[in-house]
Design a protein around this motif. Structure first.
Motif, PDB file in Angstrom:
ATOM      1  N   GLN A 122      27.564  45.858 116.433  1.00 47.33           N
ATOM      2  CA  GLN A 122      26.857  46.446 115.187  1.00 47.33           C
ATOM      3  C   GLN A 122      27.313  47.481 114.942  1.00 47.33           C
ATOM      4  OE1 GLN A 122      24.548  44.409 113.677  1.00 47.33           O
ATOM      5  NE2 GLN A 122      24.347  45.843 112.088  1.00 47.33           N
ATOM      6  N   ALA A 123      27.688  48.641 115.537  1.00 48.44           N
ATOM      7  CA  ALA A 123      28.004  49.773 115.205  1.00 48.44           C
ATOM      8  C   ALA A 123      29.359  49.697 113.987  1.00 48.44           C
ATOM      9  CB  ALA A 123      28.353  50.596 116.520  1.00 48.44           C
ATOM     10  N   LEU A 124      29.947  48.647 114.611  1.00 51.11           N
ATOM     11  CA  LEU A 124      31.374  48.611 113.690  1.00 51.11           C
ATOM     12  C   LEU A 124      31.112  47.430 112.640  1.00 51.11           C
ATOM     13  CD1 LEU A 124      33.927  48.481 116.645  1.00 51.11           C
ATOM     14  CD2 LEU A 124      33.228  50.307 115.169  1.00 51.11           C
ATOM     15  N   HIS A 125      29.906  47.034 112.267  1.00 50.38           N
ATOM     16  CA  HIS A 125      29.676  46.083 111.409  1.00 50.38           C
ATOM     17  C   HIS A 125      30.338  46.285 110.108  1.00 50.38           C
ATOM     18  CE1 HIS A 125      27.601  42.955 109.132  1.00 50.38           C
ATOM     19  NE2 HIS A 125      27.482  43.751 108.147  1.00 50.38           N
ATOM     20  N   GLU A 126      30.240  47.416 109.554  1.00 46.44           N
ATOM     21  CA  GLU A 126      31.057  47.654 108.108  1.00 46.44           C
ATOM     22  C   GLU A 126      32.409  47.655 108.248  1.00 46.44           C
ATOM     23  OE1 GLU A 126      29.974  51.567 106.782  1.00 46.44           O
ATOM     24  OE2 GLU A 126      27.970  51.217 106.390  1.00 46.44           O
ATOM     25  N   VAL A 127      33.127  48.039 109.561  1.00 44.08           N
ATOM     26  CA  VAL A 127      34.761  47.622 109.461  1.00 44.08           C
ATOM     27  C   VAL A 127      34.902  46.068 109.609  1.00 44.08           C
ATOM     28  CG1 VAL A 127      36.570  47.817 111.385  1.00 44.08           C
ATOM     29  CG2 VAL A 127      34.964  49.715 110.985  1.00 44.08           C
ATOM     30  N   GLU A 128      33.814  45.402 110.638  1.00 44.12           N
ATOM     31  CA  GLU A 128      34.382  44.098 110.136  1.00 44.12           C
ATOM     32  C   GLU A 128      34.062  43.452 108.699  1.00 44.12           C
ATOM     33  OE1 GLU A 128      32.081  39.979 111.810  1.00 44.12           O
ATOM     34  OE2 GLU A 128      31.614  41.793 112.893  1.00 44.12           O
ATOM     35  N   GLU A 129      33.320  44.060 108.026  1.00 45.95           N
ATOM     36  CA  GLU A 129      32.890  43.522 106.551  1.00 45.95           C
ATOM     37  C   GLU A 129      34.148  43.830 105.857  1.00 45.95           C
ATOM     38  OE1 GLU A 129      30.362  41.642 105.160  1.00 45.95           O
ATOM     39  OE2 GLU A 129      30.074  41.105 107.343  1.00 45.95           O
ATOM     40  N   THR A 130      34.625  44.913 106.069  1.00 47.34           N
ATOM     41  CA  THR A 130      35.765  45.420 105.361  1.00 47.34           C
ATOM     42  C   THR A 130      37.124  44.478 105.492  1.00 47.34           C
ATOM     43  OG1 THR A 130      35.066  47.662 105.282  1.00 47.34           O
ATOM     44  CG2 THR A 130      37.404  47.433 104.779  1.00 47.34           C
ATOM     45  N   LEU A 131      37.351  44.226 107.001  1.00 51.27           N
ATOM     46  CA  LEU A 131      38.210  43.355 107.443  1.00 51.27           C
ATOM     47  C   LEU A 131      38.194  42.174 106.627  1.00 51.27           C
ATOM     48  CD1 LEU A 131      38.822  44.496 110.874  1.00 51.27           C
ATOM     49  CD2 LEU A 131      40.454  44.921 109.107  1.00 51.27           C
ATOM     50  N   ARG A 132      37.020  41.390 106.741  1.00 51.03           N
ATOM     51  CA  ARG A 132      36.692  40.299 106.392  1.00 51.03           C
ATOM     52  C   ARG A 132      37.097  40.247 104.719  1.00 51.03           C
ATOM     53  NH1 ARG A 132      35.094  36.530 109.764  1.00 51.03           N
ATOM     54  NH2 ARG A 132      34.398  37.216 111.849  1.00 51.03           N
ATOM     55  N   LYS A 133      36.586  40.934 104.156  1.00 57.12           N
ATOM     56  CA  LYS A 133      36.806  41.207 102.554  1.00 57.12           C
ATOM     57  C   LYS A 133      38.281  41.170 102.092  1.00 57.12           C
ATOM     58  CE  LYS A 133      32.296  42.978 101.371  1.00 57.12           C
ATOM     59  NZ  LYS A 133      31.498  44.374 100.603  1.00 57.12           N
TER      60      LYS A 133
END
Length: 298
Positions: A122-133
């Motif tokens: 969860q702490a890296l959720h924004e990183v995951e979203e950026t990579l997926r986009k």
């Protein structure tokens, strides 16, 4: 100064200097490709898809083939031999590649699905979203290249995305990059996996990193066994070309005929098909890897 004196010196034989030449030329040509890619769509009457194909072909030739060839010229008086281009593949090797592709398809599909479904803490959720986009944006460009409803479009896709891309990436990553590592002191298998990791990483697609790395390692071992870049290039081109053909609505309508999910498990089902595929592929490669080795047999 003779060729022997010119090439038998620590400067030209240094893996570090060879890597500097390879990646130095790569980044310079990649910048040139980026500039050209902005200018190509401005050509009067050119379609978006045609511009993308021209840009892709330019990248293959300038950013991958040219650095590999110049590195080979720097390292050897016989660049084609240094890049393993002087050893023609055998029909047995070509047949072996096709068999491995069919055997490994369910296992690779399952690995692709697993890798794509990885979720960060969860702490890296924004990183995951950026990579997926980022990855979805790249996939959107790829879909524009591949989804053609005409025979001519499919043939163009196979020629550029399948054959040219397959060859250009192999001459760079296996012929030149892996070749530099193999000729150093780090060992053959380590060289194969380092080149495979770099090959996957340079695509900047985290959610496809593992299957692409495994394919890169397979291509690398094909080169080691056969001593022919053409075998690895054929395997790479085969994989890319199948993707081109199965992505076309002309072939499978609005889908891909289920080839992307063939053998994969759904929900909580155990992936028996993928497991059997992986075991069969391993056994085949272990038992019959000699069919890829023309140089060894000779």
């Amino acid at each position: 100064m003779s060729d022997e004196q010119l090439y038998n010196n620590p400067f030209r034989n240094s893996a570090g200097f060879r890597l500097m030449v390879l990646f130095g030329v790569f980044f310079i040509t990649l910048l040139s490709v980026a500039i050209l890619s902005q200018a190509i769509p401005l050509i009067p009457g050119i379609s978006e898809r045609s511009a993308m194909f021209i840009s892709s072909a330019t990248q293959c030739l300038l950013a991958f083939c040219l650095p590999a060839w110049l590195t080979a010229k720097f390292a050897s008086p016989v660049p084609s031999r240094w890049l393993y281009l002087d050893n023609a593949p055998t029909l047995k090797a070509i047949a072996g590649v096709i068999i491995v592709y069919v055997l490994a398809l369910p296992a690779m599909n399952q690995i692709i699905e697993w890798n794509a479904s990885i979720h960060f803490p969860q702490a890296l959720h924004e990183v995951e979203e950026t990579l997926r986009k980022w990855e979805e944006s790249n996939n959107g460009i790829t879909r524009k290249l591949l989804e053609s409803s005409s025979i001519g479009g499919i043939i163009t896709g196979v020629c550029i995305v399948g054959i040219l891309t397959g060859f250009s990436e192999e001459i760079f990553f296996r012929g030149a990059l892996q070749g530099i590592f193999v000729r150093s002191r780090i060992g053959t298998s380590i060289s194969v996996w380092i080149a495979a990791i770099i090959f996957s990483a340079i695509h900047f697609q985290f959610f496809g990193f593992i299957p692409r790395m495994l394919m890169g390692a397979f291509f690398g071992y094909l080169l080691i066994w056969s001593r022919s870049l053409w075998v690895a290039a054929f395997a790479h081109a085969l994989n890319n070309s199948v993707v081109v053909v199965t992505s076309s609505p002309l072939v499978f309508g609005n889908g891909n005929g289920g080839i992307d999910t063939f053998g994969t498990a759904s929900g909580d089902e155990f992936p028996w098909g993928a497991l059997a595929s992986g075991i069969a592929t391993f056994i085949f490669l272990w038992r019959f890897r000699g069919i890829f080795s023309k140089a060894r047999n000779n």
